[in-house]
Design a protein around this motif. Structure first.
Motif, PDB file in Angstrom:
ATOM      1  N   ARG A 184      33.263  76.516  21.689  1.00 14.51           N
ATOM      2  CA  ARG A 184      34.395  75.588  21.631  1.00 14.51           C
ATOM      3  C   ARG A 184      33.918  74.174  21.320  1.00 14.51           C
ATOM      4  O   ARG A 184      34.552  73.442  20.557  1.00 14.51           O
ATOM      5  CB  ARG A 184      35.194  75.618  22.938  1.00 14.51           C
ATOM      6  N   MET A 185      32.791  73.780  21.896  1.00 15.70           N
ATOM      7  CA  MET A 185      32.236  72.456  21.633  1.00 15.70           C
ATOM      8  C   MET A 185      31.828  72.325  20.163  1.00 15.70           C
ATOM      9  O   MET A 185      32.065  71.292  19.531  1.00 15.70           O
ATOM     10  CB  MET A 185      31.035  72.194  22.542  1.00 15.70           C
ATOM     11  N   LYS A 186      31.251  73.380  19.619  1.00 15.86           N
ATOM     12  CA  LYS A 186      30.835  73.356  18.217  1.00 15.86           C
ATOM     13  C   LYS A 186      32.048  73.270  17.294  1.00 15.86           C
ATOM     14  O   LYS A 186      32.045  72.518  16.317  1.00 15.86           O
ATOM     15  CB  LYS A 186      30.019  74.609  17.902  1.00 15.86           C
ATOM     16  N   TYR A 187      33.085  74.016  17.627  1.00 18.17           N
ATOM     17  CA  TYR A 187      34.267  74.042  16.766  1.00 18.17           C
ATOM     18  C   TYR A 187      35.028  72.718  16.798  1.00 18.17           C
ATOM     19  O   TYR A 187      35.459  72.221  15.754  1.00 18.17           O
ATOM     20  CB  TYR A 187      35.221  75.168  17.193  1.00 18.17           C
ATOM     21  N   ILE A 188      35.190  72.148  17.973  1.00 20.63           N
ATOM     22  CA  ILE A 188      36.101  71.013  18.115  1.00 20.63           C
ATOM     23  C   ILE A 188      35.633  69.795  17.323  1.00 20.63           C
ATOM     24  O   ILE A 188      36.442  68.960  16.915  1.00 20.63           O
ATOM     25  CB  ILE A 188      36.293  70.642  19.609  1.00 20.63           C
ATOM     26  N   GLY A 189      34.341  69.704  17.059  1.00 17.92           N
ATOM     27  CA  GLY A 189      33.822  68.577  16.293  1.00 17.92           C
ATOM     28  C   GLY A 189      34.267  68.589  14.844  1.00 17.92           C
ATOM     29  O   GLY A 189      34.277  67.544  14.183  1.00 17.92           O
ATOM     30  N   GLN A 190      34.642  69.746  14.320  1.00 17.76           N
ATOM     31  CA  GLN A 190      35.074  69.849  12.924  1.00 17.76           C
ATOM     32  C   GLN A 190      36.479  70.418  12.801  1.00 17.76           C
ATOM     33  O   GLN A 190      36.919  70.813  11.736  1.00 17.76           O
ATOM     34  CB  GLN A 190      34.106  70.752  12.160  1.00 17.76           C
ATOM     35  N   SER A 191      37.206  70.449  13.909  1.00 14.85           N
ATOM     36  CA  SER A 191      38.574  70.979  13.891  1.00 14.85           C
ATOM     37  C   SER A 191      39.478  70.107  13.019  1.00 14.85           C
ATOM     38  O   SER A 191      39.450  68.880  13.122  1.00 14.85           O
ATOM     39  CB  SER A 191      39.138  71.026  15.321  1.00 14.85           C
ATOM     40  N   PRO A 192      40.314  70.711  12.161  1.00 10.33           N
ATOM     41  CA  PRO A 192      41.223  69.923  11.326  1.00 10.33           C
ATOM     42  C   PRO A 192      42.498  69.502  12.048  1.00 10.33           C
ATOM     43  O   PRO A 192      43.306  68.756  11.504  1.00 10.33           O
ATOM     44  CB  PRO A 192      41.544  70.886  10.177  1.00 10.33           C
ATOM     45  N   PHE A 193      42.687  69.961  13.286  1.00  9.96           N
ATOM     46  CA  PHE A 193      43.914  69.662  14.025  1.00  9.96           C
ATOM     47  C   PHE A 193      43.776  68.327  14.755  1.00  9.96           C
ATOM     48  O   PHE A 193      42.680  67.950  15.184  1.00  9.96           O
ATOM     49  CB  PHE A 193      44.222  70.794  15.003  1.00  9.96           C
ATOM     50  N   TYR A 194      44.881  67.633  14.904  1.00 13.41           N
ATOM     51  CA  TYR A 194      44.814  66.281  15.458  1.00 13.41           C
ATOM     52  C   TYR A 194      46.116  65.893  16.144  1.00 13.41           C
ATOM     53  O   TYR A 194      47.184  66.419  15.860  1.00 13.41           O
ATOM     54  CB  TYR A 194      44.532  65.271  14.340  1.00 13.41           C
ATOM     55  N   ARG A 195      45.968  64.954  17.063  1.00 15.00           N
ATOM     56  CA  ARG A 195      47.109  64.254  17.639  1.00 15.00           C
ATOM     57  C   ARG A 195      47.145  62.854  17.019  1.00 15.00           C
ATOM     58  O   ARG A 195      46.137  62.388  16.488  1.00 15.00           O
ATOM     59  CB  ARG A 195      46.989  64.204  19.158  1.00 15.00           C
ATOM     60  N   VAL A 207      40.441  68.969  26.609  1.00 12.41           N
ATOM     61  CA  VAL A 207      41.175  70.106  27.169  1.00 12.41           C
ATOM     62  C   VAL A 207      40.823  71.402  26.429  1.00 12.41           C
ATOM     63  O   VAL A 207      40.715  72.466  27.042  1.00 12.41           O
ATOM     64  CB  VAL A 207      42.694  69.836  27.120  1.00 12.41           C
ATOM     65  N   PHE A 208      40.603  71.311  25.120  1.00  9.54           N
ATOM     66  CA  PHE A 208      40.184  72.478  24.338  1.00  9.54           C
ATOM     67  C   PHE A 208      38.829  72.982  24.835  1.00  9.54           C
ATOM     68  O   PHE A 208      38.639  74.184  25.058  1.00  9.54           O
ATOM     69  CB  PHE A 208      40.108  72.124  22.856  1.00  9.54           C
ATOM     70  N   ILE A 209      37.885  72.073  25.006  1.00 12.77           N
ATOM     71  CA  ILE A 209      36.545  72.462  25.472  1.00 12.77           C
ATOM     72  C   ILE A 209      36.619  73.105  26.862  1.00 12.77           C
ATOM     73  O   ILE A 209      35.911  74.083  27.143  1.00 12.77           O
ATOM     74  CB  ILE A 209      35.612  71.238  25.489  1.00 12.77           C
TER      75      ILE A 209
END
Length: 213
Positions: A184-195, A207-209
């Motif tokens: 999850r930590m690896k993914y969230i750094g390049q996630s295209p989703f945003y607030r 919260v994702f992590i």
């Protein structure tokens, strides 16, 4: 506001009306005595796309105006249960952002009355108080898993109709969320989703992590 519907229709008619379209606006928050407090949302710096709608709702339901294509899109696949749908306006935003276009008007179309016993709606809390309450809700479980459940429900109903790139991105989002904390930590750094807000974005990532989205 007296011109609410006229403004909405005029702005929607500037778009391709063959696709799902939805208008929404900022709100003028007022006290129980109708004193002006602040405009919310005050700033929408990033596109109103699926990449925002999956994890945040900035479209206030009582400001929405949408066309027949949006109505047909939403009615086409009603969830069997609403347990995994957070709010009706969020669901409509998610549908329209995935298959059409959302128009945001920064000029408020309504007065949004606030009082001490509000159950839902905008908040006039200060920044520190606002985030203390939000984190507390996640930690205590009141908001736990609702975003991921709604995302999964949406993909189950609309996944096969989504543009391929959007589907792949949502699928990767949900797949990564199911994995361990390091994935999850690896993914969230390049996630295209945003607030929309930078601070909101950091809360989303945390919260994702933690696996409590």
């Amino acid at each position: 506001m007296p011109n609410k519907l006229a403004r909405a229709v005029a702005q929607l008619r500037e778009k391709d009306e063959s696709q799902p379209l939805m208008y929404c606006s900022a709100t003028q928050m007022v006290s129980q005595n109708l004193e002006h407090l602040k405009v919310w949302p005050a700033d929408i710096p990033r596109p109103l796309s699926l990449y925002n709608a999956l994890i945040e709702n900035v479209c206030v339901g009582c400001t929405m105006v949408f066309n027949k294509q949006t109505l047909q899109l939403v009615r086409k696949k009603i969830p069997a249960t609403l347990n995994n749908v957070i709010m009706h306006d969020w669901w409509i935003y998610l549908c329209t952002a995935s298959f059409g276009e959302v128009v945001f008007d920064p000029e408020p179309s309504i007065w949004y009355r606030q009082h001490q016993n509000n159950v839902l709606g905008g908040s006039t809390d200060g920044l520190v108080s606002k985030w203390r309450k939000r984190l507390s809700r996640f930690v205590k479980g009141k908001n736990r898993y609702i975003l991921s459940k709604q995302a999964r429900q949406f993909v189950q109903l609309y996944g096969q109709d989504m543009p391929s790139q959007l589907y792949r991105d949502v699928d990767q989002f949900l797949d990564s969320y199911q994995k361990g904390v390091f994935s999850r930590m690896k993914y969230i750094g390049q996630s295209p989703f945003y607030r929309q807000s930078r601070l909101d974005n950091w809360i989303y990532k945390l919260v994702f992590i933690l696996g409590k989205l």
